[in-house]
Scaffold this motif. Structure first.
Motif, mmCIF file in Angstrom:
data_model
loop_
_atom_site.group_PDB
_atom_site.id
_atom_site.type_symbol
_atom_site.label_atom_id
_atom_site.label_comp_id
_atom_site.label_asym_id
_atom_site.label_seq_id
_atom_site.Cartn_x
_atom_site.Cartn_y
_atom_site.Cartn_z
ATOM 1 N N ALA A 22 4.824 10.271 7.572
ATOM 2 C CA ALA A 22 3.788 9.930 6.679
ATOM 3 C C ALA A 22 4.290 8.924 5.446
ATOM 4 O O ALA A 22 3.845 7.974 5.117
ATOM 5 C CB ALA A 22 2.919 10.952 6.271
ATOM 6 N N LEU A 44 3.495 5.060 4.883
ATOM 7 C CA LEU A 44 2.962 4.691 3.426
ATOM 8 C C LEU A 44 4.072 3.770 2.761
ATOM 9 O O LEU A 44 3.629 2.755 2.023
ATOM 10 C CB LEU A 44 2.982 6.094 2.450
ATOM 11 C CG LEU A 44 2.190 5.859 1.098
ATOM 12 C CD1 LEU A 44 0.986 5.088 1.230
ATOM 13 C CD2 LEU A 44 1.936 7.166 0.406
ATOM 14 N N TYR A 83 -2.483 9.660 4.988
ATOM 15 C CA TYR A 83 -1.257 9.136 5.565
ATOM 16 C C TYR A 83 -0.723 10.352 6.369
ATOM 17 O O TYR A 83 -0.086 10.232 7.503
ATOM 18 C CB TYR A 83 -0.095 8.524 4.913
ATOM 19 C CG TYR A 83 -0.641 7.375 4.450
ATOM 20 C CD1 TYR A 83 -0.013 6.067 4.967
ATOM 21 C CD2 TYR A 83 -1.405 6.628 3.397
ATOM 22 C CE1 TYR A 83 -0.381 4.785 4.965
ATOM 23 C CE2 TYR A 83 -1.949 5.409 3.205
ATOM 24 C CZ TYR A 83 -1.321 4.470 4.025
ATOM 25 O OH TYR A 83 -1.580 3.255 3.566
#
Length: 312
Positions: A63, A67, A52
């Motif tokens: 990120a 996620l 990610y």
């Protein structure tokens, strides 16, 4: 070895950072994620967080947000609860299947044949794709995070194209399976595919586009991509390999997938609430609420009319 067949087990993102900085970024993501349940934690290993981070160029907040969205999607969509019997209808023609071998770097290989499309339901097709992705991931060897796609255009024509499915496919794969694709090989795409590729590229991230290779059976230079990547004795004849008995057999493949379901999930008939709503008839008819939009976009593709890509 050509850079086209890079064997990195993930994105290579962590190799560009000092070890301490790399671990700090992972820990920052974990902090931003906050407390997680046991099931969500399963999908937040260091390797997963690295993917990610790579997908968001090392940006910790982006990120983390990405996620979080995946964890939310997994709770709602329940991809880990899809079983073979639910999507078996979609698999009958061999339009997507995992071959019983890997590339030279141990990466699972998914064969895709657009000309073998056998249903009209976007929901059914996406759930089948997700099942195939989940199965390939479960079969990843240690220290390997990626897979290879072999896309065979034998018998392909524009009637096999659906912009809506292509757009949804790109969304699911890029948002919820980042850095899972090592390489996508488009084998013998016809000239009529070129305008569609130009239309689809705006839906794709640059990183994804850079993993796509065009290979033609009459081009020795492009064929070397396959020779560098595969043991040609194990590669299907359809892709220039020498394994003549490797054509898709539905009954044998169904047996393999049932065995995988049993191996990874046990003797269970768990069906998610989403899958319970998806019957075989859903795989035989298109989603009526989106039918007009899909038809209009497909007509534009076939007529060479530009699409409004801001809707992605």
């Amino acid at each position: 070895m050509s850079s086209d067949t890079n064997n990195s087990s993930s994105s290579g993102f962590e190799k560009n950072l000092p070890p301490e900085e790399y671990l700090n970024k992972i820990n920052e993501v974990r902090t931003l994620l906050g407390p997680l349940g046991a099931k969500s934690s399963k999908y937040c290993s260091d390797a997963a967080i690295t993917r990610y981070l790579a997908a968001r160029n090392g940006h910790v907040k982006k990120a983390s947000k990405m996620l979080k969205e995946t964890l939310k999607w997994r709770i709602q969509y329940k991809p880990d609860e899809i079983r073979w019997e639910e999507i078996a209808r979609e698999a009958e023609t061999g339009k997507i299947y995992r071959v019983n071998c890997t590339d030279k770097y141990g990466r699972p290989v998914l064969v895709m044949r657009p000309s073998c499309q056998n249903t009209k339901s976007t929901k059914g097709q996406i759930r089948f794709l997700v099942y195939c992705m989940e199965n390939a991931i479960l079969n990843l060897p240690d220290n390997q995070e990626q897979m290879v796609w072999l896309i065979d255009f034998q018998g392909f024509n524009m009637s096999h194209i659906s912009v809506k499915v292509s757009r949804e496919t790109a969304h699911v794969l890029q948002e919820h399976y980042p850095e899972r694709l090592g390489l996508a090989i488009l084998y013998n795409p016809p000239k009529i595919f070129e305008p569609f590729w130009k239309m689809v590229k705006p839906f794709l991230e640059a990183k994804t586009c850079n993993k796509v290779r065009f290979v033609y059976s009459d081009d020795n230079l492009s064929k070397k991509i396959l020779e560098d990547l595969f043991d040609m004795e194990q590669l299907e004849v359809a892709f220039g390999g020498r394994k003549s008995d490797s054509s898709f057999n539905y009954e044998k493949y169904a047996e393999r997938m049932r065995e995988d379901d049993l191996k990874f999930f046990g003797n269970t008939t768990t069906v998610s609430s989403t899958s319970a709503q998806l019957t075989n008839s859903d795989s035989e008819v298109s989603d009526s609420e989106n039918k007009n939009l899909e038809d209009n976009e497909d007509v534009k593709i076939k007529n060479g009319t530009p699409l409004d890509t801001t809707k992605t």
